[in-house]
Design a protein around this motif. Structure first.
Motif, PDB file in Angstrom:
ATOM      1  N   GLY A  76       0.831   0.219  16.549  1.00 11.79           N
ATOM      2  CA  GLY A  76       1.019  -0.859  17.507  1.00 11.79           C
ATOM      3  C   GLY A  76       1.599  -2.122  16.901  1.00 11.79           C
ATOM      4  N   GLU A  77       1.797  -2.144  15.585  1.00 15.93           N
ATOM      5  CA  GLU A  77       2.317  -3.351  14.937  1.00 15.93           C
ATOM      6  C   GLU A  77       3.799  -3.209  14.627  1.00 15.93           C
ATOM      7  N   LEU A  78       4.483  -4.345  14.669  1.00 18.79           N
ATOM      8  CA  LEU A  78       5.879  -4.418  14.248  1.00 18.79           C
ATOM      9  C   LEU A  78       5.879  -4.927  12.812  1.00 18.79           C
ATOM     10  N   VAL A  79       6.461  -4.145  11.912  1.00 21.68           N
ATOM     11  CA  VAL A  79       6.385  -4.437  10.484  1.00 21.68           C
ATOM     12  C   VAL A  79       7.733  -4.930   9.972  1.00 21.68           C
ATOM     13  N   PHE A  80       7.712  -6.130   9.428  1.00 18.28           N
ATOM     14  CA  PHE A  80       8.842  -6.697   8.696  1.00 18.28           C
ATOM     15  C   PHE A  80       8.288  -7.868   7.903  1.00 18.28           C
ATOM     16  N   LEU A  81       9.030  -8.299   6.896  1.00 18.64           N
ATOM     17  CA  LEU A  81       8.598  -9.414   6.060  1.00 18.64           C
ATOM     18  C   LEU A  81       9.172 -10.708   6.635  1.00 18.64           C
ATOM     19  N   TYR A  82       8.290 -11.547   7.145  1.00 20.36           N
ATOM     20  CA  TYR A  82       8.704 -12.760   7.844  1.00 20.36           C
ATOM     21  C   TYR A  82       9.553 -13.675   6.973  1.00 20.36           C
ATOM     22  N   SER A  83       9.120 -13.937   5.750  1.00 13.73           N
ATOM     23  CA  SER A  83       9.867 -14.889   4.919  1.00 13.73           C
ATOM     24  C   SER A  83      11.250 -14.349   4.565  1.00 13.73           C
ATOM     25  N   ALA A  84      11.353 -13.057   4.286  1.00 13.00           N
ATOM     26  CA  ALA A  84      12.672 -12.471   3.982  1.00 13.00           C
ATOM     27  C   ALA A  84      13.580 -12.552   5.206  1.00 13.00           C
ATOM     28  N   TRP A  85      13.007 -12.372   6.385  1.00 12.94           N
ATOM     29  CA  TRP A  85      13.787 -12.455   7.626  1.00 12.94           C
ATOM     30  C   TRP A  85      14.230 -13.899   7.897  1.00 12.94           C
ATOM     31  N   ILE A  86      13.292 -14.829   7.835  1.00 16.49           N
ATOM     32  CA  ILE A  86      13.602 -16.226   8.136  1.00 16.49           C
ATOM     33  C   ILE A  86      14.612 -16.792   7.133  1.00 16.49           C
ATOM     34  N   ASN A  87      14.396 -16.517   5.854  1.00 13.81           N
ATOM     35  CA  ASN A  87      15.270 -17.042   4.798  1.00 13.81           C
ATOM     36  C   ASN A  87      16.505 -16.185   4.547  1.00 13.81           C
ATOM     37  N   GLN A  88      16.564 -15.036   5.192  1.00 13.92           N
ATOM     38  CA  GLN A  88      17.666 -14.088   4.994  1.00 13.92           C
ATOM     39  C   GLN A  88      17.877 -13.808   3.511  1.00 13.92           C
ATOM     40  N   GLY A  89      16.759 -13.619   2.824  1.00  9.44           N
ATOM     41  CA  GLY A  89      16.796 -13.384   1.388  1.00  9.44           C
ATOM     42  C   GLY A  89      16.191 -12.042   1.015  1.00  9.44           C
ATOM     43  N   ALA A  90      16.095 -11.833  -0.266  1.00  8.94           N
ATOM     44  CA  ALA A  90      15.552 -10.579  -0.794  1.00  8.94           C
ATOM     45  C   ALA A  90      14.043 -10.496  -0.533  1.00  8.94           C
ATOM     46  N   ALA A  91      13.584  -9.298  -0.343  1.00 10.68           N
ATOM     47  CA  ALA A  91      12.166  -9.036  -0.104  1.00 10.68           C
ATOM     48  C   ALA A  91      11.365  -9.250  -1.385  1.00 10.68           C
ATOM     49  N   GLN A  92      10.229  -9.891  -1.262  1.00 14.16           N
ATOM     50  CA  GLN A  92       9.316 -10.057  -2.390  1.00 14.16           C
ATOM     51  C   GLN A  92       8.334  -8.899  -2.482  1.00 14.16           C
ATOM     52  N   TYR A  93       8.328  -8.057  -1.456  1.00 11.52           N
ATOM     53  CA  TYR A  93       7.352  -6.977  -1.373  1.00 11.52           C
ATOM     54  C   TYR A  93       8.044  -5.656  -1.042  1.00 11.52           C
ATOM     55  N   ASN A  94       7.353  -4.582  -1.370  1.00 15.64           N
ATOM     56  CA  ASN A  94       7.737  -3.245  -0.926  1.00 15.64           C
ATOM     57  C   ASN A  94       7.020  -2.973   0.381  1.00 15.64           C
ATOM     58  N   ILE A  95       7.615  -2.157   1.226  1.00  9.03           N
ATOM     59  CA  ILE A  95       6.910  -1.635   2.396  1.00  9.03           C
ATOM     60  C   ILE A  95       6.907  -0.124   2.237  1.00  9.03           C
ATOM     61  N   GLU A  96       5.697   0.452   2.218  1.00  7.40           N
ATOM     62  CA  GLU A  96       5.534   1.869   1.956  1.00  7.40           C
ATOM     63  C   GLU A  96       4.640   2.524   3.001  1.00  7.40           C
ATOM     64  N   VAL A  97       4.757   3.827   3.094  1.00  5.66           N
ATOM     65  CA  VAL A  97       3.952   4.624   4.014  1.00  5.66           C
ATOM     66  C   VAL A  97       2.676   5.059   3.288  1.00  5.66           C
ATOM     67  N   LEU A  98       1.511   4.771   3.893  1.00  6.48           N
ATOM     68  CA  LEU A  98       0.229   5.198   3.331  1.00  6.48           C
ATOM     69  C   LEU A  98      -0.286   6.481   3.968  1.00  6.48           C
ATOM     70  N   LYS A  99      -0.110   6.608   5.257  1.00  7.00           N
ATOM     71  CA  LYS A  99      -0.555   7.787   6.008  1.00  7.00           C
ATOM     72  C   LYS A  99       0.648   8.325   6.773  1.00  7.00           C
ATOM     73  N   PRO A 100       0.667   9.616   7.086  1.00  7.26           N
ATOM     74  CA  PRO A 100       1.787  10.127   7.893  1.00  7.26           C
ATOM     75  C   PRO A 100       2.017   9.203   9.089  1.00  7.26           C
ATOM     76  N   SER A 101       3.273   8.837   9.295  1.00  4.80           N
ATOM     77  CA  SER A 101       3.580   7.807  10.290  1.00  4.80           C
ATOM     78  C   SER A 101       4.770   8.188  11.153  1.00  4.80           C
ATOM     79  N   GLN A 102       4.647   7.853  12.437  1.00  8.90           N
ATOM     80  CA  GLN A 102       5.772   7.918  13.362  1.00  8.90           C
ATOM     81  C   GLN A 102       6.182   6.470  13.615  1.00  8.90           C
ATOM     82  N   LEU A 103       7.459   6.193  13.372  1.00  5.03           N
ATOM     83  CA  LEU A 103       7.957   4.832  13.471  1.00  5.03           C
ATOM     84  C   LEU A 103       9.170   4.761  14.387  1.00  5.03           C
ATOM     85  N   LEU A 104       9.344   3.598  14.983  1.00  8.08           N
ATOM     86  CA  LEU A 104      10.589   3.275  15.668  1.00  8.08           C
ATOM     87  C   LEU A 104      11.251   2.186  14.836  1.00  8.08           C
ATOM     88  N   ARG A 105      12.471   2.442  14.382  1.00  9.88           N
ATOM     89  CA  ARG A 105      13.194   1.521  13.511  1.00  9.88           C
ATOM     90  C   ARG A 105      14.274   0.817  14.320  1.00  9.88           C
TER      91      ARG A 105
END
Length: 187
Positions: A76-105
């Motif tokens: 139910g959550e929308l996942v993105f890195l707010y600061s990277a989006w706002i600043n249009q810069g490089a991500a400071q974090y990785n985003i990884e899958v912990l459990k089998p996931s169905q996503l809408l990209r």
């Protein structure tokens, strides 16, 4: 409690997000396995991910090779890195899958479209409240109090995460978490 909103789900916002994403033309559906990386630190963020089912995590790998957990994301959550989006810069974090996931990209640029503005404002408000709650949670409570809060109020986190993952989120070792659980009589 200053952190009582930590991890609360806004079901109406989640419903609106899912409807908006499903009406977005440039979306794709992904079935992801644990360990797959959606974004690496240092990369430019190109997509946001709506979690239909599963669990994602944002992590940071420091220069010594130690992995730090920033955030968990659930269905139910929308996942993105707010600061990277706002600043249009490089991500400071990785985003990884912990459990089998169905996503809408969806491409991250959709967040700037006029028909997304009300949802983006609601997301930003939610994020500010969440960050303040998390700050109070981490700064004003002992590790034992933090774990007790998760145990009493966010049990679904504990059922979906390993003890190692919970310990990293709380900023303690797995051994320390084991001792806390023993003191509380939790197996």
């Amino acid at each position: 409690m200053a952190y009582e909103g930590l991890g609360e789900v806004n079901l109406e916002l989640n419903r609106q997000l899912q409807a908006q994403i499903e009406s977005t033309q440039d979306k794709s559906s992904l079935d992801m396995a644990p360990g797959q990386r959606l974004l690496s630190q240092g990369q430019i963020q190109e997509y946001a991910y709506y979690i239909v089912s599963g669990v994602l995590v944002a992590t940071h790998l420091d220069e010594a090779g130690t992995e730090h957990y920033k955030e968990f994301y659930f269905a139910g959550e929308l996942v993105f890195l707010y600061s990277a989006w706002i600043n249009q810069g490089a991500a400071q974090y990785n985003i990884e899958v912990l459990k089998p996931s169905q996503l809408l990209r969806v491409p991250i640029q959709v967040l700037s479209q006029p028909n997304w503005q009300a949802l983006v404002l609601a997301l930003l408000k939610q994020q500010v409240l969440y960050k303040e709650a998390k700050e109070a949670f981490l700064l004003l409570q002992t590790p034992q109090q933090r774990y007790q809060y998760l145990y009493q109020h966010r049990r679904h986190w504990l059922t979906q995460l390993s003890l190692q993952q919970v310990a990293k989120y709380l900023g303690i070792s797995a051994v320390s978490l084991s001792r806390i659980r023993a003191r509380l009589g939790i197996n």
